[in-house]
Design an enzyme around this catalytic site. Structure first.
Site, PDB file in Angstrom:
ATOM      1  CB  THR A  61     -40.496 157.831  24.960  1.00 49.89           C
ATOM      2  OG1 THR A  61     -39.668 157.377  26.042  1.00 49.89           O
ATOM      3  CG2 THR A  61     -41.491 158.848  25.487  1.00 49.89           C
ATOM      4  NE  ARG A  92     -30.949 151.999  23.558  1.00 50.64           N
ATOM      5  CZ  ARG A  92     -30.402 150.934  23.002  1.00 50.64           C
ATOM      6  NH1 ARG A  92     -31.136 149.859  22.742  1.00 50.64           N
ATOM      7  NH2 ARG A  92     -29.111 150.916  22.696  1.00 50.64           N
ATOM      8  CE  LYS A  93     -39.488 146.454  21.408  1.00 53.95           C
ATOM      9  NZ  LYS A  93     -40.088 147.780  21.249  1.00 53.95           N
ATOM     10  CG  PHE A  94     -31.201 148.407  27.237  1.00 56.26           C
ATOM     11  CD1 PHE A  94     -30.100 149.201  26.925  1.00 56.26           C
ATOM     12  CD2 PHE A  94     -32.271 148.982  27.902  1.00 56.26           C
ATOM     13  CE1 PHE A  94     -30.076 150.542  27.290  1.00 56.26           C
ATOM     14  CE2 PHE A  94     -32.241 150.320  28.267  1.00 56.26           C
ATOM     15  CZ  PHE A  94     -31.147 151.102  27.957  1.00 56.26           C
ATOM     16  CG  ASP A  96     -24.305 145.020  23.588  1.00 59.75           C
ATOM     17  OD1 ASP A  96     -23.462 144.176  23.943  1.00 59.75           O
ATOM     18  OD2 ASP A  96     -24.168 145.739  22.582  1.00 59.75           O
ATOM     19  CB  ILE A  97     -22.249 142.434  27.289  1.00 66.04           C
ATOM     20  CG1 ILE A  97     -21.504 143.707  26.856  1.00 66.04           C
ATOM     21  CG2 ILE A  97     -22.020 141.323  26.278  1.00 66.04           C
ATOM     22  CD1 ILE A  97     -19.994 143.590  26.904  1.00 66.04           C
ATOM     23  N   GLY A  98     -23.893 143.334  29.813  1.00 62.63           N
ATOM     24  CA  GLY A  98     -24.250 144.198  30.936  1.00 62.63           C
ATOM     25  C   GLY A  98     -23.507 145.527  30.945  1.00 62.63           C
ATOM     26  CE1 TYR A 220     -51.834 147.550  16.856  1.00 64.52           C
ATOM     27  CE2 TYR A 220     -52.757 147.607  14.643  1.00 64.52           C
ATOM     28  CZ  TYR A 220     -51.902 148.120  15.603  1.00 64.52           C
ATOM     29  OH  TYR A 220     -51.115 149.195  15.308  1.00 64.52           O
TER      30      TYR A 220
HETATM   31  O1  6AU Z   1     -50.197 150.507  18.820  1.00 65.94           O
HETATM   32  P1  6AU Z   1     -49.094 150.608  17.813  1.00 65.94           P
HETATM   33  O2  6AU Z   1     -49.031 149.421  16.916  1.00 65.94           O
HETATM   34  O3  6AU Z   1     -49.075 151.897  17.071  1.00 65.94           O
HETATM   35  O4  6AU Z   1     -47.725 150.671  18.646  1.00 65.94           O
HETATM   36  C1  6AU Z   1     -47.257 149.608  19.415  1.00 65.94           C
HETATM   37  C2  6AU Z   1     -46.117 150.051  20.297  1.00 65.94           C
HETATM   38  C3  6AU Z   1     -44.856 150.474  19.555  1.00 65.94           C
HETATM   39  C4  6AU Z   1     -43.911 149.286  19.644  1.00 65.94           C
HETATM   40  O5  6AU Z   1     -42.562 149.673  19.790  1.00 65.94           O
HETATM   41  C5  6AU Z   1     -44.394 148.585  20.911  1.00 65.94           C
HETATM   42  O6  6AU Z   1     -45.742 148.930  21.106  1.00 65.94           O
HETATM   43  N1  6AU Z   1     -44.259 147.097  20.873  1.00 65.94           N
HETATM   44  C6  6AU Z   1     -43.566 146.433  21.886  1.00 65.94           C
HETATM   45  C7  6AU Z   1     -43.209 147.105  23.125  1.00 65.94           C
HETATM   46  C8  6AU Z   1     -42.111 146.620  23.915  1.00 65.94           C
HETATM   47  O7  6AU Z   1     -43.826 147.954  23.608  1.00 65.94           O
HETATM   48  C9  6AU Z   1     -43.348 145.060  21.784  1.00 65.94           C
HETATM   49  C10 6AU Z   1     -43.966 144.335  20.742  1.00 65.94           C
HETATM   50  O8  6AU Z   1     -43.866 143.112  20.667  1.00 65.94           O
HETATM   51  N2  6AU Z   1     -44.709 145.010  19.827  1.00 65.94           N
HETATM   52  C11 6AU Z   1     -44.883 146.365  19.873  1.00 65.94           C
HETATM   53  O9  6AU Z   1     -45.608 146.910  19.035  1.00 65.94           O
HETATM   54  O10 6AU Z   1     -44.316 151.590  20.230  1.00 65.94           O
END
Ligand code: 6AU
Length: 264
Positions: A61, A92-94, A96-98, A220
């Site tokens: 999510t 969430r792709k954090f 920041d600092i801890g 892709y």
């Molecule tokens: O299949 P898609 O292209 O509709 O969705 C790809 C999903 C998205 C992005 O936030 C995620 O994959 N994503 C991520 C991660 C961490 O999951 C990293 C990344 O390099 N590329 C990417 O698309 O929810």
């Protein structure tokens, strides 16, 4: 199928308990699919879980894209995903600092209370992972972190030395379950797997059975090729939720990823 037979050295060598949980669910569902439920409404996410949950191992999510978010509504998503035996994964792709990451795991989304897995960048150094883990400690839960070692977006800045430094951080932390690897490039994934070894997972976005490109620079590759190159989970968004028939699309991604695992 028995998890050790399906996963081989990965089952034996991965240390994080949630990696075993994922591998166990994958065997039960015969699928390596992680659903990127990038939808703006809880009702849409609930419908998607209902439609495809039986062949999806984890629900990924972006909780901050949900319109009119409330914890009460969100608990329905959590409950529905759990009832389908899915892990909950907040992307969430954090970064920041801890101390700040620890606080961001709480707040209005209270990610620490429901997410089993989260993503984090490594750009701020190793303490971000400790901050995330401290937040799970605060609520007496155990979770796993996936560090972004590569990305699927074109022109991203995660070059080889950044990847290597990310792996150094990941190897040093018991909280890091594995890495995000770029599904649009089998070559990059193979290189990443060679460096990671057998003890951590690689989860892979940027996969689609029909398209080579997405909107706004998304790239892709083929999901089965990603698994053969060493990926352990395929993260699929539009390939499923934008399909005219999400349930049969999800089944296709499930079977192609599962067959590739058995072939591997
Ligand atoms: O299949 P898609 O292209 O509709 O969705 C790809 C999903 C998205 C992005 O936030 C995620 O994959 N994503 C991520 C991660 C961490 O999951 C990293 C990344 O390099 N590329 C990417 O698309 O929810």
């Amino acid at each position: 199928m028995n998890a050790e037979d399906a996963w081989g050295p990965r089952w034996v060598n991965c240390a994080h308990p949630l990696s075993h949980e994922f591998m166990r669910v994958a065997c039960e569902k015969e699928s390596l699919v992680v659903l990127a439920a990038d939808l703006p409404h809880v009702s849409g996410i609930l419908q998607l879980i209902e439609d495809v949950g039986d062949c999806v191992c984890a629900l990924k999510t972006h909780v901050d894209m949900v319109d009119g978010f409330s914890m009460e509504d969100w608990s329905k998503v959590v409950e529905a995903a759990r009832s389908k035996g899915m892990l909950l994964f907040e992307d969430r792709k954090f970064a920041d600092i801890g101390r700040v990451a620890q606080t961001q795991m709480g707040g209005m989304y209270d990610i620490r209370s429901w997410a089993d897995l989260v993503t984090s960048h490594s750009v701020s150094g190793p303490d971000v992972v400790d901050g995330i883990a401290a937040a799970w400690d605060d609520v007496e839960r155990v979770g796993g972190v996936l560090l972004l070692a590569q990305m699927s977006s074109s022109g991203n800045l995660l070059g080889e030395s950044y990847t290597d430094a990310t792996l150094d951080i990941g190897r040093a932390s018991p909280h890091v379950l594995g890495y995000i690897g770029n599904g649009s490039s089998g070559v990059e994934l193979k290189e990443l797997r060679a460096k990671v070894g057998e003890g951590q997972m690689i989860w892979t976005p940027g996969v689609n059975l029909s398209a080579k490109e997405g909107v706004m620079g998304q790239r892709y590759g083929n999901p089965a090729e990603a698994v053969l190159a060493g990926s352990d989970a395929i993260i699929v968004g539009t390939g499923i939720h934008k399909s005219a028939d999400p349930a049969s699309a999800a089944r296709e991604y499930a079977s192609s990823s599962w067959e590739a695992l058995l072939e591997r």
